[in-house]
Design a protein around this motif. Structure first.
Motif, PDB file in Angstrom:
ATOM      1  N   ARG B  45      -1.391   8.307  -2.139  1.00 33.13           N
ATOM      2  CA  ARG B  45      -1.101   6.877  -2.180  1.00 33.13           C
ATOM      3  C   ARG B  45      -0.840   6.514  -3.636  1.00 33.13           C
ATOM      4  O   ARG B  45      -1.655   6.845  -4.511  1.00 33.13           O
ATOM      5  N   VAL B  46       0.308   5.901  -3.891  1.00 28.79           N
ATOM      6  CA  VAL B  46       0.646   5.518  -5.265  1.00 28.79           C
ATOM      7  C   VAL B  46      -0.091   4.232  -5.640  1.00 28.79           C
ATOM      8  O   VAL B  46      -0.122   3.282  -4.863  1.00 28.79           O
ATOM      9  N   ARG B  47      -0.678   4.215  -6.810  1.00 27.90           N
ATOM     10  CA  ARG B  47      -1.362   3.017  -7.316  1.00 27.90           C
ATOM     11  C   ARG B  47      -0.759   2.573  -8.642  1.00 27.90           C
ATOM     12  O   ARG B  47      -0.605   3.403  -9.555  1.00 27.90           O
ATOM     13  N   GLY B  48      -0.440   1.281  -8.734  1.00 26.41           N
ATOM     14  CA  GLY B  48       0.096   0.710  -9.970  1.00 26.41           C
ATOM     15  C   GLY B  48       1.449   0.044  -9.736  1.00 26.41           C
ATOM     16  O   GLY B  48       2.158   0.385  -8.783  1.00 26.41           O
ATOM     17  N   ASN B  49       1.789  -0.919 -10.584  1.00 28.70           N
ATOM     18  CA  ASN B  49       3.029  -1.689 -10.411  1.00 28.70           C
ATOM     19  C   ASN B  49       4.107  -1.323 -11.429  1.00 28.70           C
ATOM     20  O   ASN B  49       5.184  -1.902 -11.422  1.00 28.70           O
ATOM     21  N   GLU B  50       3.781  -0.365 -12.293  1.00 31.32           N
ATOM     22  CA  GLU B  50       4.661  -0.119 -13.430  1.00 31.32           C
ATOM     23  C   GLU B  50       6.042   0.418 -13.061  1.00 31.32           C
ATOM     24  O   GLU B  50       6.962   0.367 -13.871  1.00 31.32           O
ATOM     25  N   TRP B  51       6.181   0.948 -11.852  1.00 28.92           N
ATOM     26  CA  TRP B  51       7.452   1.578 -11.501  1.00 28.92           C
ATOM     27  C   TRP B  51       8.284   0.758 -10.522  1.00 28.92           C
ATOM     28  O   TRP B  51       9.176   1.279  -9.868  1.00 28.92           O
ATOM     29  N   VAL B  56       9.484   2.130  -6.927  1.00 30.22           N
ATOM     30  CA  VAL B  56       8.231   2.703  -6.438  1.00 30.22           C
ATOM     31  C   VAL B  56       7.141   1.640  -6.583  1.00 30.22           C
ATOM     32  O   VAL B  56       6.931   1.120  -7.685  1.00 30.22           O
ATOM     33  N   ILE B  61       3.701   5.827  -0.365  1.00 34.53           N
ATOM     34  CA  ILE B  61       3.164   7.164  -0.108  1.00 34.53           C
ATOM     35  C   ILE B  61       4.017   8.191  -0.850  1.00 34.53           C
ATOM     36  O   ILE B  61       5.251   8.158  -0.764  1.00 34.53           O
ATOM     37  N   ILE B  77       2.157  15.067  -9.785  1.00 35.83           N
ATOM     38  CA  ILE B  77       0.771  14.617  -9.699  1.00 35.83           C
ATOM     39  C   ILE B  77      -0.034  15.547 -10.609  1.00 35.83           C
ATOM     40  O   ILE B  77       0.137  16.756 -10.553  1.00 35.83           O
ATOM     41  N   PHE B  86      -6.495  11.186 -10.234  1.00 34.61           N
ATOM     42  CA  PHE B  86      -5.147  11.738 -10.194  1.00 34.61           C
ATOM     43  C   PHE B  86      -4.181  10.755 -10.818  1.00 34.61           C
ATOM     44  O   PHE B  86      -4.344   9.543 -10.708  1.00 34.61           O
ATOM     45  N   ALA B  87      -3.163  11.304 -11.475  1.00 34.35           N
ATOM     46  CA  ALA B  87      -2.136  10.461 -12.062  1.00 34.35           C
ATOM     47  C   ALA B  87      -0.778  10.919 -11.549  1.00 34.35           C
ATOM     48  O   ALA B  87      -0.598  12.085 -11.204  1.00 34.35           O
ATOM     49  N   ILE B  88       0.158   9.988 -11.473  1.00 31.93           N
ATOM     50  CA  ILE B  88       1.535  10.321 -11.117  1.00 31.93           C
ATOM     51  C   ILE B  88       2.396   9.941 -12.313  1.00 31.93           C
ATOM     52  O   ILE B  88       2.291   8.835 -12.834  1.00 31.93           O
ATOM     53  N   SER B  89       3.198  10.889 -12.782  1.00 35.40           N
ATOM     54  CA  SER B  89       3.964  10.671 -14.012  1.00 35.40           C
ATOM     55  C   SER B  89       5.258  11.466 -13.974  1.00 35.40           C
ATOM     56  O   SER B  89       5.381  12.412 -13.196  1.00 35.40           O
TER      57      SER B  89
END
Lengths: 428, 116
Positions: B45-51, B56, B61, B77, B86-89
């Motif tokens: 599950r992606v968390r954050g509004n930056e993208w 995104v 998901i 990830i 976990f981070a998504i970048s």
């Protein structure tokens, strides 16, 4: 030469490894996984082993040990373990269809027909592939017999230098002998608590010594299995992959009480134990029962002999231990009297349908949500029981009258089986 | 001519075979489109509004395949030790020494939730 080659793929501290996959921060920390109801330790990380946590340890007995070493406890998350186990099996099945799923964390492969020349290298490659793609560490043993493959996997697990795989096949004689001599006799597949002391008494303390035993002598000590064991340790395969077998037509589990009893809780406990065992056999065959029943009788050799039989036809076929047990306990209450002295009790299941049929043919009449939930719970129960021997996980007799609710206070999220509990990744 | 046509119209044995009974025809399957290796694919599950500019959104998901080796332009990830999460970048932006957990192959954004 039609010599055999087997591989055993054994997941290291499997339940703990599954937890670590989604919580990499647990790496290097002492972690244990507890059975449902959080009673006993069913998996330990290497660090927890080093702290001296025994397998099967009841938590309440070792509270201080847990606190002193800051050991992290998790309730078993069987949906996760079952899913990861399936992934590994799926991956292995791409290597060869000749696979035997021995338990939730162990599978045998028959490599005899495959054009592999360097088995240790093959094992290391498979080890690396599973680690990378699925994310849990395994140990791989390759050998001309299943017993040796088990031993090889154990050797691979103990020595980091082997990078996850050890092969007896293709190994020089002196190295094979040294490896066998390093393995205590207790670690050999099939040497149980009963035979180990007998072997030790004869001065047979290592796999090497057992391999050198006269087969006849081994048979005297441990029966026909002992003879087989000696052959297998010498690289002669006696145990093939377990073939498919005929499904059962009915299942009966009964027990004679040590002493005749008029105690309802003794009878309920017997129903729980026998019901759980019968249901387990059913699940192992992927079957559901449409009829279940219960009988009890007093001592045939005493005056006033009586026998009671109750049968139920179920609207939804089942193999759910909890359901079967509670339904039969209800039946017990229709005839139980504390003025009777009960001698024997039995649980039977029959009129089977294959599990798959339920999901297709009978779709309309089945409460799928409840069925699937029960199914997941049962698979979970079986995982533990196949792994740790029958009856490690059981339905607590005091819960019988109520619906069975596992406690999940410290269970990790259902990362792979619930949309609401997916692991989260923060945009960085 | 007209009668012939009508005959054909009521005959069940002439004309084109029913394509729905042809076993070689399979319906489109989103799993096939989105998942190359089911054994090594996990969902996050992606968390954050930056993208949001990149389409995104928080709550989307991410489909993550561990069998792939990350390439320069990949989204990945990784385990953020300091944050214990976990981070998504974008792969090229992750700190040196960070371990890639898996490669993101797709994100799913539901415009209208059909399963509330």
């Amino acid at each position: 030469m039609n010599s055999k080659v087997f591989a055993l793929i054994d997941c290291n501290n499997f339940f703990v490894s599954c937890e670590r996959l989604f919580q990499p921060g647990l790496e290097g920390k002492p972690v244990v996984v507890l059975s449902s109801g959080d009673g006993c330790v069913v998996a330990r990380s290497n660090e927890a082993k080093q702290c001296g946590v025994p397998m099967g340890a009841p938590v309440f007995k070792h509270r201080q040990l847990f606190e002193r070493h800051n050991i992290l406890k998790f309730s078993a998350n069987f949906e996760l373990y079952g899913d990861i186990s399936k992934r590994i099996t799926a991956l292995l099945a791409t290597v060869t269809p000749r696979i035997e799923i021995y338990s939730v964390d162990e599978s045998f492969l028959d490599l005899s027909e495959l054009p592999i020349t360097d088995y240790a290298g093959w094992g290391k490659a498979v080890h690396a592939m599973i680690m990378r793609t699925i994310g849990v560490p395994v140990s791989i043993g390759v050998a001309p017999s299943k017993t040796l493959a088990k031993l090889a996997a154990e050797i691979a697990k103990q020595h980091d230098g082997y990078r996850g795989a050890f092969s007896f096949t293709g190994l020089e004689d002196h190295r094979r002998e040294a490896a066998l001599a390093s393995m205590p006799v207790e670690g050999i597949w099939g040497v149980g608590r009963k035979s180990a002391p007998k072997l030790r008494a004869e001065g047979i303390t290592t796999a090497h010594a057992l391999a050198a035993m006269r087969p006849q002598h081994a048979k005297q000590l441990m029966g026909i299995q002992g003879r087989q064991m000696v052959s297998e340790l010498n690289g002669v395969s006696c145990i093939g992959l377990t073939p498919e077998h005929e499904p059962a037509k009915s299942i009966l589990r009964s027990r004679t009480f040590g002493e005749d009893t008029n105690q309802v809780h003794v009878l309920e406990a017997a129903i729980a134990t026998l019901g759980a065992r019968a249901a387990f056999s059913l699940r192992r065959e992927d079957l559901l029962a449409r009829r279940i029943g219960l009988f009890a009788n007093t001592n045939r050799n005493k005056p006033g002999y009586r026998r009671w039989v109750r049968e139920l036809k179920l609207t939804t076929p089942t193999n759910d231990s909890g359901y079967i047990i509670s339904a039969l306990v209800e039946q017990l209450n229709t005839f139980f009297s504390n003025r009777q002295q009960y001698h024997q009790l039995g649980v039977f299941l029959y009129d089977f349908v294959p599990e798959q049929a339920l999901q297709t043919d009978l779709l309309g009449v089945v409460d799928i949500v409840n069925h699937d939930r029960a199914q997941a719970r049962m698979q979970a129960l079986d995982l533990i029981n196949t792994k740790w021997g029958k009856g490690k996980l059981y339905y607590a007799a005091e819960d019988l009258s109520k619906s069975w609710q596992p406690r999940h206070d410290i269970r990790s999220p259902r990362y792979v089986s619930s949309w609401d509990e997916l692991p989260e990744a923060h945009i960085v | 001519m007209r009668e012939d046509k009508e005959d054909q119209g009521i005959s069940v044995h002439t004309g084109f075979p029913n394509p729905a009974t042809d076993a070689s025809l399979r319906s489109l399957d989103l799993n096939k489109l989105l998942i190359a290796h089911s054994a090594s694919t996990y969902l996050f599950r992606v968390r954050g509004n930056e993208w949001e500019q990149a389409g995104v959104f928080d709550g989307d998901i991410a489909i993550v395949d561990r069998a792939l080796s990350p390439r320069k332009a990949d989204t990945v990830i990784w385990w953020n030790e300091h944050q214990e999460s976990f981070a998504i970048s974008a792969y090229h932006t992750i700190p040196a020494g960070a371990t890639v957990w898996g490669v993101v192959t797709a994100t799913i954004h539901e415009h209208r939730k059909i399963h509330p």
